[in-house]
Design an enzyme around this catalytic site. Structure first.
Site, PDB file in Angstrom:
ATOM      1  N   GLY A  31      42.677  41.726  42.186  1.00  0.00           N
ATOM      2  CA  GLY A  31      43.226  42.356  43.374  1.00  0.00           C
ATOM      3  C   GLY A  31      44.525  43.090  43.172  1.00  0.00           C
ATOM      4  O   GLY A  31      44.700  44.223  43.635  1.00  0.00           O
ATOM      5  N   GLU A  96      34.088  34.190  37.981  1.00  0.00           N
ATOM      6  CA  GLU A  96      33.131  35.123  38.594  1.00  0.00           C
ATOM      7  C   GLU A  96      32.269  35.776  37.517  1.00  0.00           C
ATOM      8  O   GLU A  96      31.056  35.909  37.669  1.00  0.00           O
ATOM      9  CB  GLU A  96      33.866  36.221  39.378  1.00  0.00           C
ATOM     10  CG  GLU A  96      34.292  35.836  40.763  1.00  0.00           C
ATOM     11  CD  GLU A  96      34.886  37.015  41.529  1.00  0.00           C
ATOM     12  OE1 GLU A  96      35.277  36.811  42.679  1.00  0.00           O
ATOM     13  OE2 GLU A  96      34.950  38.121  40.971  1.00  0.00           O
TER      14      GLU A  96
END
Length: 418
Positions: A31, A96
């Site tokens: 992010g 992930e």
């Protein structure tokens, strides 16, 4: 051998084995590197194209990915991994990545790595600024078992086919991504099957068993024939929807008989086949060259190809002439109408029924060819204008020393028989 489709009683239909995606695209990113610029622009562009995209907007992340996020990854057709310079500093991102690579194996998820301010070699070997970020996490975590898993995952993803930002601007980069995603989503979109597809489950199951999907060491080619309107296409569409996601590329080529009779029809079919499987327009303009392009570009790919409404050997020779054209694990399904008697008689006698006196030997030849339309075409041409005695002699010879052209049809392709 040939698989004959006949009418059967209605059976309950279940589509539970068909993979249903909850999202077209899952975005995996760090992010602080890209959320406020690149990711927002990419997500907007995907949304504008009608591509259902999952983006995790939860800024507070724990040490492990949530079950909700895990389900989102599992339910996505495509995972796009934005490998920015600080991606490997995040335990969350690397977990992930492990989940995404797992889904690549278990549900045949498509992965697109994006190298955003990170070179593929830096990702593979954890060098440069990308490597520095990974070293920070390693020092902080002090868990070499997990670090080893992440190193292997980064090496693996770096060697997948991806896209690099390089020196171009982001808008051009995003347009390339959208074009790539469009082709993959279209390729994996389900085919429209009958509104109420009753009575096909047992047939689908029978054909599926003959496909030997658990084996990837050979190319399986099967033929299905039956009278028009009995459900060959509907059944094949259902099979396509159930298994196409398991292949590197897939194509359901419809209306072959009709299109092949049109000007440059075979060339158009070759181009469509290549575009559906490879996702790019190669603009083949000669069908002889098209044969070489298909065999050259697909020989290493595991593909699913369904040829609907084949009625001439040339069509097969032009689109799927040899199992060697396709990679191990490929499955080729060929659909043809069951007009065997009429077809054979037209080639042998130039009329729809056999001549008087030929009925018995006619049926013997039909049995020898096992009803395979393409084989009957060869036989009919060989026996045309011959006497009954010559037919009987030829049949005896076929059984002892098989005609090479007939054997090419009966043996080079695996035809199923009920």
């Amino acid at each position: 051998m040939a698989f004959q489709l006949r009418a059967s009683s209605s059976l309950s239909f279940s589509s539970s084995s068909i993979r249903r995606w909850t999202h077209d695209v899952f975005l995996s990113f760090r992010g602080e590197d890209v959320r406020q610029n690149f990711i927002s622009h990419l997500y907007h562009a995907l949304h504008q194209r009608g591509i259902n995209t999952y983006i995790d907007n939860n800024l507070e992340r724990g040490e492990e990915i949530s079950s909700e996020l895990s389900k989102a990854i599992e339910g996505s057709m495509i995972s796009i991994i934005i490998l920015s310079k600080n991606y490997a500093e995040s335990q969350w991102c690397l977990d992930e990545l492990l989940k995404i690579l797992e889904c690549k194996e278990t549900v045949k998820q498509i992965i697109l790595p994006l190298f955003y301010d990170a070179d593929p070699s830096e990702v593979e070997h954890q060098k440069g600024s990308f490597g520095e970020a990974f070293a920070k996490l390693r020092y902080k975590l002090k868990d070499e078992v997990k670090v080893t898993k992440w190193e292997a995952a980064l090496e693996k993803v770096a060697n997948l086919s991806g896209l690099e930002l390089g020196d171009r601007n982001e808008s051009e980069f995003i347009q390339d991504i959208i074009k790539w995603v469009d082709s993959k989503v279209v390729n994996r979109t389900f085919l429209k099957v009958a509104e109420h597809p009753v009575g096909i489950e047992s047939r689908v199951r029978d054909i599926y068993q003959h496909l030997s999907m658990e084996r990837n060491d050979f190319v399986c080619m099967i033929g299905i024939f039956g009278t028009g309107g009995i459900g060959k296409t509907t059944i094949s569409k259902d099979i396509y929807n159930r298994i196409s996601h398991k292949f590197e590329g897939s194509c359901f080529l419809k209306n072959i008989r009709e299109i092949s009779k049109q000007e440059k029809g075979l060339i158009r079919l070759q181009n469509k086949l290549l575009f559906e499987i490879l996702g790019e327009n190669l603009d083949v303009r000669d069908f002889d060259k098209g044969i070489n392009v298909i065999s050259h570009r697909l020989y290493s790919k595991r593909v699913l190809l369904i040829l609907d409404d084949v009625d001439e050997l040339k069509q097969l020779e032009t689109l799927a002439g040899d199992r060697k054209w396709f990679g191990p694990g490929s499955r080729i399904i060929i659909l043809a109408n069951d007009e065997a008697r009429k077809l054979f008689s037209l080639h042998a006698f130039k009329k729809e029924e056999p001549l008087d006196g030929y009925a018995e030997v006619f049926e013997q030849v039909m049995q020898y060819a096992q009803g395979l339309p393409l084989a009957l075409t060869v036989l009919g041409s060989n026996l045309k204008d011959k006497t009954i005695r010559e037919w009987e002699s030829a049949l005896d010879e076929y059984k002892q020393i098989p005609n090479k052209n007939i054997q090419g049809v009966l043996q080079e392709n695996l035809w199923l028989m009920s």
